[in-house]
Design an enzyme around this catalytic site. Structure first.
Site, mmCIF file in Angstrom:
data_model
loop_
_atom_site.group_PDB
_atom_site.id
_atom_site.type_symbol
_atom_site.label_atom_id
_atom_site.label_comp_id
_atom_site.label_asym_id
_atom_site.label_seq_id
_atom_site.Cartn_x
_atom_site.Cartn_y
_atom_site.Cartn_z
ATOM 1 N N GLY A 17 0.841 -1.188 0.000
ATOM 2 C CA GLY A 17 0.000 0.000 0.000
ATOM 3 C C GLY A 17 0.876 1.237 0.000
ATOM 4 O O GLY A 17 1.541 1.537 0.997
ATOM 5 N N SER A 19 1.271 5.211 -0.140
ATOM 6 C CA SER A 19 0.458 6.390 0.164
ATOM 7 C C SER A 19 1.015 7.677 -0.405
ATOM 8 O O SER A 19 0.326 8.695 -0.434
ATOM 9 C CB SER A 19 0.336 6.540 1.679
ATOM 10 O OG SER A 19 1.603 6.868 2.245
ATOM 11 N N GLY A 20 2.284 7.662 -0.807
ATOM 12 C CA GLY A 20 2.949 8.888 -1.223
ATOM 13 C C GLY A 20 3.832 9.466 -0.145
ATOM 14 O O GLY A 20 4.510 10.470 -0.355
ATOM 15 N N GLY A 21 3.852 8.818 1.032
ATOM 16 C CA GLY A 21 4.699 9.260 2.129
ATOM 17 C C GLY A 21 5.993 8.471 2.200
ATOM 18 O O GLY A 21 6.181 7.461 1.508
ATOM 19 N N ASP A 23 7.215 6.606 4.661
ATOM 20 C CA ASP A 23 7.168 5.298 5.328
ATOM 21 C C ASP A 23 6.813 4.184 4.352
ATOM 22 O O ASP A 23 7.477 3.141 4.309
ATOM 23 C CB ASP A 23 6.173 5.330 6.485
ATOM 24 C CG ASP A 23 6.562 6.313 7.570
ATOM 25 O OD1 ASP A 23 7.776 6.521 7.766
ATOM 26 O OD2 ASP A 23 5.669 6.888 8.210
ATOM 27 N N SER A 24 5.763 4.373 3.578
ATOM 28 C CA SER A 24 5.385 3.332 2.620
ATOM 29 C C SER A 24 6.400 3.240 1.481
ATOM 30 O O SER A 24 6.640 2.158 0.935
ATOM 31 C CB SER A 24 3.974 3.583 2.077
ATOM 32 O OG SER A 24 3.887 4.812 1.387
ATOM 33 N N CYS A 107 -10.716 2.457 9.523
ATOM 34 C CA CYS A 107 -10.160 2.426 8.173
ATOM 35 C C CYS A 107 -9.235 1.228 7.995
ATOM 36 O O CYS A 107 -9.268 0.552 6.956
ATOM 37 C CB CYS A 107 -9.408 3.719 7.871
ATOM 38 S SG CYS A 107 -8.709 3.775 6.195
ATOM 39 N N GLY A 131 3.243 0.577 5.399
ATOM 40 C CA GLY A 131 4.298 1.326 6.073
ATOM 41 C C GLY A 131 3.997 1.617 7.527
ATOM 42 O O GLY A 131 4.471 2.628 8.062
ATOM 43 N N CYS A 203 -8.101 12.570 5.737
ATOM 44 C CA CYS A 203 -8.120 13.148 4.395
ATOM 45 C C CYS A 203 -9.397 13.932 4.118
ATOM 46 O O CYS A 203 -9.351 15.018 3.559
ATOM 47 C CB CYS A 203 -7.957 12.056 3.350
ATOM 48 S SG CYS A 203 -8.022 12.650 1.644
#
Length: 373
Positions: A17, A19-21, A23-24, A107, A131, A203
């Site tokens: 997964g 996310s754009g961060g 950690d992932s 979630c 992440g 979000c």
């Protein structure tokens, strides 16, 4: 316990997964470095709004740059219908009922480890990875969820409602790392998000005022703000805008005879639409030593239960010593050695046995040291 965090051998197909961060991104990069066949999946959990409060579009562009740098395929999948039905609807219902929900917990259970996991398996994945700062021990008796190596970043609180079966063949590649190490790896790997700020909040709310957002979806029922003696000290737009222990946003002006000190929410009288406040930061009306949960969700229920466990009632709270007693209906009574501040119905209490996260329960009721009159 010797931690076995890799349930699948290198060469297995892992869907991450993304996310754009950072950690992932580092999670995907580590798996690729370890010899896994990695596919990245960007989850759209909220329909992008015209006001630009949700950052999904920008995050997806970051994901494209990350995937290109690592050399892995990227897919974009819309789970917004699942999110609205399984998370957002419950979020609004809880606020309307005077509770304080935590949509991040829902979630993970209802989206990230359900439709996301199912979609990944349909892609032919052998397992999934995220992440999260957490660890899993994959043993003969099944997976066990363990805390991260760093308490400040540990995210097991948000994972404590996930079903044990959903943790099979799941990997948390950065659970053994601290945040500075993750950023250093991202820099060394040339990942374009190595300096990107951590995302905060939800979000669908974004940078807008939380009160404005709730007003769009729930009807305001104004009422009086009263002190613990019943004297009106202000007005509020609706009880759902406030939670136990809250200090900011009360807009109580200077009061004759009152101290120049902050006011705190210490209770709600739903039937009277009254918000009860105090200037005592340790007011016993918002302290509880005992609470009851709804049906407790066990990731793994030890048998017999240890006489002493630890718990937390919010993310990043220090672990608190407690004892527990199960009820016949599956709910749980939790008693703390030290009174807990602002144990709000709708939030979750999460139990730990040493490193292991045992599960979670939504707080149904907390007994204040001094009940409202």
């Amino acid at each position: 316990m010797e931690i076995n965090a890799q349930p699948l051998p290198p060469g297995s197909h892992i869907v991450v997964g993304l996310s754009g961060g950072v950690d992932s991104a580092v999670s995907a990069w580590l798996l690729k470095q370890q010899g896994y066949r990695v596919t990245a999946l960007f989850m759209v959990n909220w329909e992008e709004d015209e006001d630009g409060y949700c950052t999904a579009a920008d995050d997806f562009q970051d994901c494209r740059a990350i995937a290109e740098e690592i050399g892995i395929p990227l897919q974009r999948v819309d789970f917004s219908a699942d999110y609205k039905d399984r998370v957002f609807a419950q979020f609004l219902a809880d606020y309307a009922a005077g509770r304080t929900p935590n949509p991040d917990v829902l979630c993970n259970r209802e989206v990230k480890f359900q439709p996301f996991r199912e979609y990944a398996l349909r892609l032919g994945a052998d397992g999934i990875a995220t992440g999260h700062y957490a660890r899993i021990h994959h043993g003969p008796d099944g997976p066990r969820l363990l805390r991260s190596v760093t308490e400040d970043k540990d995210q097991t609180y948000f994972l404590a409602a996930v079903h044990r079966a959903q943790l099979e063949n799941v990997m948390f590649p950065i659970g053994h790392l601290e945040k500075p190490q993750v950023r250093r790896l991202a820099l060394e790997a040339g990942l374009p998000v190595h300096r990107k700020k951590d995302s905060t909040g939800i979000c669908f709310i974004g940078e807008r005022r939380f009160r404005d957002f709730l007003t769009q979806h729930l009807k305001d029922v104004p009422g009086a703000i009263v002190d613990t003696a019943g004297v009106e000290v202000g007005r509020h737009p609706g009880l759902h805008h406030f939670t136990l222990g809250q200090r900011k946003g009360l807009h109580i002006g200077g009061r004759r005879g009152a101290r120049e000190a902050p006011w705190y929410v210490v209770g709600k009288r739903q039937g009277l639409a009254q918000l009860v406040v105090s200037q005592d930061a340790a007011d016993p009306r918002m302290l509880s030593q005992r609470l009851d949960t709804l049906a407790f969700h066990w990731i793994r229920q030890p048998s017999p239960l240890p006489t002493r466990l630890t718990a937390r009632i919010r993310h990043r709270q220090a672990l608190q010593a407690c004892t527990v007693a199960p009820h016949a209906d599956g709910s749980l009574e939790v008693r703390f050695e030290t009174p807990q501040r602002a144990a709000a119905p709708g939030q979750y209490v999460v139990l730990y046995d040493g490193l292991e996260c045992l599960g979670s329960g939504e707080i149904r009721h907390a007994d204040p040291l001094h009940p409202l009159d």
